[in-house]
Design a protein around this motif. Structure first.
Motif, PDB file in Angstrom:
ATOM      1  N   LEU A  15       2.227   1.650  -3.542  1.00  0.00           N
ATOM      2  CA  LEU A  15       1.202   2.139  -4.458  1.00  0.00           C
ATOM      3  C   LEU A  15       0.864   3.599  -4.167  1.00  0.00           C
ATOM      4  O   LEU A  15       0.687   4.406  -5.080  1.00  0.00           O
ATOM      5  CB  LEU A  15      -0.070   1.289  -4.332  1.00  0.00           C
ATOM      6  CG  LEU A  15       0.037  -0.131  -4.881  1.00  0.00           C
ATOM      7  CD1 LEU A  15      -1.202  -0.933  -4.517  1.00  0.00           C
ATOM      8  CD2 LEU A  15       0.226  -0.095  -6.391  1.00  0.00           C
ATOM      9  N   ALA A  16       0.791   3.909  -2.878  1.00  0.00           N
ATOM     10  CA  ALA A  16       0.438   5.274  -2.513  1.00  0.00           C
ATOM     11  C   ALA A  16       1.524   6.248  -2.945  1.00  0.00           C
ATOM     12  O   ALA A  16       1.243   7.331  -3.443  1.00  0.00           O
ATOM     13  CB  ALA A  16       0.214   5.369  -1.006  1.00  0.00           C
ATOM     14  N   LYS A  17       2.787   5.851  -2.772  1.00  0.00           N
ATOM     15  CA  LYS A  17       3.884   6.721  -3.194  1.00  0.00           C
ATOM     16  C   LYS A  17       3.849   6.926  -4.704  1.00  0.00           C
ATOM     17  O   LYS A  17       4.096   8.021  -5.195  1.00  0.00           O
ATOM     18  CB  LYS A  17       5.229   6.123  -2.781  1.00  0.00           C
ATOM     19  CG  LYS A  17       5.518   6.240  -1.285  1.00  0.00           C
ATOM     20  CD  LYS A  17       6.723   7.150  -1.025  1.00  0.00           C
ATOM     21  CE  LYS A  17       6.864   7.484   0.450  1.00  0.00           C
ATOM     22  NZ  LYS A  17       7.544   6.395   1.182  1.00  0.00           N
TER      23      LYS A  17
ATOM     24  N   GLU B 256       0.839  -1.202   0.000  1.00  0.00           N
ATOM     25  CA  GLU B 256       0.000   0.000   0.000  1.00  0.00           C
ATOM     26  C   GLU B 256       0.870   1.248   0.000  1.00  0.00           C
ATOM     27  O   GLU B 256       0.580   2.224  -0.685  1.00  0.00           O
ATOM     28  CB  GLU B 256      -0.924   0.009   1.218  1.00  0.00           C
ATOM     29  CG  GLU B 256      -2.087  -0.968   1.130  1.00  0.00           C
ATOM     30  CD  GLU B 256      -3.044  -0.647  -0.008  1.00  0.00           C
ATOM     31  OE1 GLU B 256      -3.320   0.541  -0.233  1.00  0.00           O
ATOM     32  OE2 GLU B 256      -3.498  -1.587  -0.678  1.00  0.00           O
ATOM     33  N   GLU B 257       1.937   1.184   0.775  1.00  0.00           N
ATOM     34  CA  GLU B 257       2.856   2.318   0.839  1.00  0.00           C
ATOM     35  C   GLU B 257       3.458   2.577  -0.546  1.00  0.00           C
ATOM     36  O   GLU B 257       3.527   3.720  -1.009  1.00  0.00           O
ATOM     37  CB  GLU B 257       3.957   2.016   1.853  1.00  0.00           C
ATOM     38  CG  GLU B 257       5.014   3.090   1.969  1.00  0.00           C
ATOM     39  CD  GLU B 257       6.271   2.593   2.706  1.00  0.00           C
ATOM     40  OE1 GLU B 257       6.201   1.534   3.365  1.00  0.00           O
ATOM     41  OE2 GLU B 257       7.300   3.272   2.598  1.00  0.00           O
TER      42      GLU B 257
ATOM     43  N   ALA C 166       1.150   6.678  -6.586  1.00  0.00           N
ATOM     44  CA  ALA C 166      -0.009   7.523  -6.848  1.00  0.00           C
ATOM     45  C   ALA C 166       0.313   8.960  -6.477  1.00  0.00           C
ATOM     46  O   ALA C 166      -0.195   9.903  -7.073  1.00  0.00           O
ATOM     47  CB  ALA C 166      -1.210   7.036  -6.046  1.00  0.00           C
ATOM     48  N   ALA C 167       1.198   9.127  -5.493  1.00  0.00           N
ATOM     49  CA  ALA C 167       1.576  10.462  -5.063  1.00  0.00           C
ATOM     50  C   ALA C 167       2.654  11.038  -5.968  1.00  0.00           C
ATOM     51  O   ALA C 167       3.261  12.040  -5.639  1.00  0.00           O
ATOM     52  CB  ALA C 167       2.059  10.431  -3.618  1.00  0.00           C
ATOM     53  N   GLY C 168       2.935  10.367  -7.078  1.00  0.00           N
ATOM     54  CA  GLY C 168       3.789  10.992  -8.071  1.00  0.00           C
ATOM     55  C   GLY C 168       5.216  10.510  -8.107  1.00  0.00           C
ATOM     56  O   GLY C 168       6.007  11.000  -8.907  1.00  0.00           O
TER      57      GLY C 168
END
Lengths: 259, 350, 296
Positions: free
Chosen positions: B57-59, B54-55, B61-63
């Motif tokens: 993917l989130a990073k 998740e970390e 997604a955060a660019g």
């Protein structure tokens, strides 16, 4: 001067101990000959050797220095102007604009810059985004220090310069700037220190391949703590110590600025 | 001052050699393997790490961008694929692809392996202090150890669980007899209640430092990845601790995480990335990872190079019956994510 | 000096910092407000504002605020953060007051050195200072062994110092203590000792002198110090992350998770807005109380 009661001295002494013992522990364990950071085993310099062979840590240090230097130079320029403007022209919105990014919880600035960089600027997070973020929170500190210095000065000097026919630029270059220079340098050092030190805002605005010392320390603390963290912490403490000493030599208002 | 700036600018310029950016799990490749690849390709490999899909993917997604290779788990491959972040493989440039075991190909996340090359797998299981469990007379192969107060009473403050929504829920769901991928809100709430009942006995939610805590002896039971337990076991032995660390797959079933190499479409070195993939498909290189971290290996050619104490460990290379009780996690849609988010927040708060 | 020249120099001085801060502080803040009314994107980020034409969610919504208020849970985390911030502030105040007083009453030539002694630990990275407590509170360290030995002597079960609300509080206080000492000192330094002498002459004992003279006069310092501790603690996520146990999630952790953990930006934005409103409310309250303290 009244003599200070003994209990007050004891209470203050205890607080000073509270401030310093943990740091002493960090330094001491950087020389501990054990991977586990739990009990004391013996003296070694190995962790410093490990540290200086750690490519990622060195890269992070280089990034930290680069970011700190560029962002603090820019923030010094902008912050000095802001300090001058707040002192001379007193636009009502400027103090609010300068102080709020400093006064809000850091996470809010970090998050808003993250959304802004990605969603609006479509910027790839990296050195540039971190530098811009650091400038944003540093301006305020420089501005406060410069304004404090200006507030303590005699206005008649500037009037005299004008009466002698100096234009605003000449007044600034020949009179104002030399007078506020110590505050400007102190502001620069302050901004530099803040940038080197920043974790929260960097955490949100750094991207691929860009790690800074605090980010590196955080991931080491979270993932695998070895005394290498202590070693890098010890060196970083030495560096900030030098910077703070230099800044406080330049301008006493640095201390007030820190408050 | 300008001279100093110029100097620092020069220092910060990227090095000349081609650089391969690898976004990897922490400690998920041998330094020796990296060094050998760097020598062979005359390039540099730079790694960034994550400790949770998740970390990662989130990073992204955060660019975060510019990574050539990522090593996501199955469900994360699916998420990356559906959000069109992956570049298709050029199999012609992967002559060693045939080394892979058939049972690890055609995963639900990428039928036909058009985007992903299986890299290694781990099982989420329980690691434990063998001497302590023996002294307390506790079983090691059941999730009851971390969920049942009657066992936990003897382990208060000595248990950590993963700080991961999906993994912890999966363990609880399996213990309750559901699939790890069950998304029925009723079952989620039952899992939440199970977790909340056990939580007062746990020391912390922990993503990775349980390796050290097990090694030092602070923690006696840890919910975590098989490769981390392997590490803890080796560290404890090396430090001459008076106890050993064991690990076992709970009999109720557990999560199998098959991690695959994929090409991120923001990578600038797809050629180099293919070379790295094929390099990692060679038996000897692939085996090095298993020998280093005790991970399971989907590569047939690697088995000959893997040390027997790892190759024979049923928690690393499970037999048929145990293999059947392992499940891979699937990605959730955003509504399910929000429901789970609320449940997770509640778990963290209560 | 000509009018245009004056206007020009005014503009040259004011515009650059103003424009920079508008672009990189105010606009991003407004974007967060907007984001809190948007749908989350399927794979993270934000769903588009304009219709992408494939039937997926877009545009503005109140869903995120509804989600926030759908469960008291989130407010509860906010309240807990307030509680931790209040406790940290209070402990900081108790620890800081004697130090600030000592410095203010020391001979002039010693004061700068003492202030420097307060600033120095504050100049080392805060993660390092938090990490120090990981070592000190760890179960192998002398402190935990002593505490648990004592508890054992009374037949009580051992406790874990690390990974507990206690550890979080220690970390918060330790990291923010200088923020309390410095403004208090700046305030106390300005007090005129003649006032205390006068009170003594009037027969006030030491406690009365403190409570009736020093304390009321120091209130502005107390307020600014409290604000400097309270607000950063309110948004802190790293300390609970590193030192906290199974119940120590604060609002900062929740916000961080939305952006970097569970891919729900709009809800993260909503939480940020809620936190911002709380901070602004507090700042207003502190300014009001600070004025009251000076006049009263």
């Amino acid at each position: 001067m009244a003599r200070l009661p003994i209990w007050l001295r004891l209470a203050a002494g205890a607080t000073f101990a509270f401030l310093y013992v943990p740091l002493a522990v960090v330094v001491a364990y950087s020389f501990n000959d054990s991977r586990l950071n739990a009990e004391w085993v013996g003296f070694t310099l190995d962790w410093y050797r490990v540290l200086f062979a750690d490519q990622e840590m060195l890269l992070a240090a280089r990034n930290s220095l680069f970011i700190a230097l560029v962002s603090s130079l820019a923030a010094t320029g902008l912050g000095t102007l802001a300090g001058l403007a707040m002192h001379r022209y007193r636009p009502p919105w400027l103090p609010l604009l300068v102080i709020t990014p400093v006064a809000m919880p850091e996470i809010l600035l970090g998050v808003s810059l993250l959304v802004f960089f990605i969603q609006v600027l479509h910027l790839t997070l990296g050195l540039l985004s971190v530098v811009l973020a650091h400038i944003t929170f540093s301006i305020g500190f420089v501005a406060i220090i410069v304004r404090a210095r200006l507030a303590g000065m005699d206005e008649s000097i500037f009037e005299a310069a004008r009466d002698l026919g100096a234009n605003p630029w000449q007044t600034f270059r020949l009179v104002t700037f030399p007078l506020i220079l110590p505050a400007v340098v102190a502001g620069f050092l302050m901004a530099f220190t803040l940038s080197i030190d920043d974790f929260v805002i960097t955490f949100f605005t750094a991207g691929v391949g860009v790690s800074t010392l605090p980010l590196q320390i955080y991931s080491m603390i979270k993932i695998a703590v070895t005394p290498e963290v202590n070693a890098v912490s010890t060196l970083l403490m030495l560096l900030t110590l030098v910077l703070v000493a230099a800044a406080s030599r330049m301008d006493r208002s640095f201390m007030k600025g820190g408050a | 001052m300008l001279r100093l700036l110029a100097l620092v600018l020069a220092l910060a310029l990227p090095a000349q050699a081609a650089t391969l950016y690898l976004y990897n799990w922490n400690n998920y490749i041998s330094d020796r393997t990296i060094a050998r690849f760097e020598a062979r390709c005359a390039c540099r490999v730079v790694q960034d790490y994550y400790s949770d899909n998740e970390e990662m993917l989130a990073k992204l997604a955060a660019g975060a961008s510019g990574y050539d290779l990522i090593v996501p788990t199955g469900n994360a491959v699916e998420a990356l694929l559906r959000s069109k972040q992956l570049r298709p493989l050029d199999k012609a440039r992967l002559p060693h692809f045939g080394n892979l075991k058939a049972e690890f190909l055609n995963g639900f996340f990428d039928p036909g392996n058009r985007y992903s090359v299986p890299y290694a797998y781990t099982v989420t299981l329980l690691g434990y202090n063998m001497e302590k469990l023996q002294a307390l007379g506790l079983p090691a192969d059941t999730w009851a150890l971390v969920f049942e107060p009657r066992y936990l009473a003897k382990l208060k403050g000595r248990v950590t669980v993963l700080d991961s929504q999906r993994e912890l829920m999966a363990a609880a769901l399996r213990y309750l007899g559901h699939s790890a991928n069950d998304s029925d809100e009723k079952h989620w709430k039952a899992a939440r209640d199970l977790i909340l009942r056990a939580k007062p006995y746990w020391a912390a939610f922990n993503a990775s430092s349980y390796i050290k805590e097990l090694t030092v002896g602070n923690i006696w039971v840890a919910h975590g990845y098989s490769n981390d337990m392997f590490q803890a076991r080796a560290d404890a032995a090396a430090a001459g601790r008076p106890f050993r660390i064991g690990y076992a797959i709970p009999r109720e079933g557990a999560v199998l995480a098959l991690d695959s190499l994929v090409l991120h479409n923001t990578g600038r070195q797809p050629d180099l990335a293919h070379r790295f993939m094929d390099f990692m498909l060679e038996g000897e290189n692939s085996a090095e990872l298993s020998n280093l971290i005790g991970s399971g290996n989907p590569n047939r050619a690697a088995m000959a190079y893997i040390r027997p104490e790892i190759a024979d460990n049923p928690a690393v290379f499970p037999d048929g019956a145990n293999m059947g009780r392992l499940e891979m996690l699937r990605d959730l849609d955003r509504r399910q994510r929000r429901v789970l988010n609320r449940i997770w927040t509640e778990i963290k708060l209560r | 000096m000509s009018r245009t020249e004056d206007r020009l120099s005014r503009w040259a001085v004011t515009a650059p910092p103003t424009l920079f801060l508008l672009a990189f502080f105010l606009v991003p803040a407004l974007i967060v407000v907007l984001a809190s009314f948007q749908y989350p994107g399927e794979f993270g980020g934000l769903a588009p504002l304009a219709d992408p034409g494939d039937g997926s969610e877009h545009g503005l919504t109140l869903e995120n605020y509804r989600f926030y208020f759908s469960d008291f849970l989130f407010t509860e985390i906010l309240l807990r953060s307030f509680l931790v911030a209040a406790a940290s502030t209070l402990i900081c105040l108790v620890l800081a007051y004697p130090v600030a007083w000592l410095i203010a009453r020391s001979p002039k030539q010693h004061r700068d050195l003492l202030v420097l002694l307060v600033i120095l630990p504050f100049a080392s990275n805060f993660l390092i200072r938090v990490y120090a407590w990981m070592i000190i509170l760890g179960p192998q360290a002398g402190l935990a062994q002593a505490v648990n030995g004592l508890l054992g002597a009374f037949g009580l079960a051992p406790v874990s110092l690390l990974f507990s609300p206690f550890a979080v509080l220690v970390g918060m206080v330790y990291v923010h203590l200088p923020f309390m000492i410095l403004p208090l000192y700046t305030n106390l330094e300005k007090h005129d000792p003649v006032l205390l002498d006068a009170a003594q002459d009037l027969g006030a004992n030491a406690w009365q002198r403190f409570w009736r003279v020093t304390w009321p006069l120091s209130l502005p310092g107390v307020f600014s110090g409290s604000a400097l501790v309270f607000i950063p603690v309110l948004g802190m996520f790293a300390i609970p992350d590193i030192l906290g146990g199974t119940r120590d999630m604060l609002i900062g952790n929740l916000i961080k998770d939305q952006f970097l953990g569970v891919r729900d930006w709009p809800f993260g934005a909503t939480l940020s807005i809620v936190l911002t409103l709380c901070v602004l409310g507090l700042a207003g309250l502190a300014a009001w109380a600070g004025k009251g303290g000076r006049h009263g």
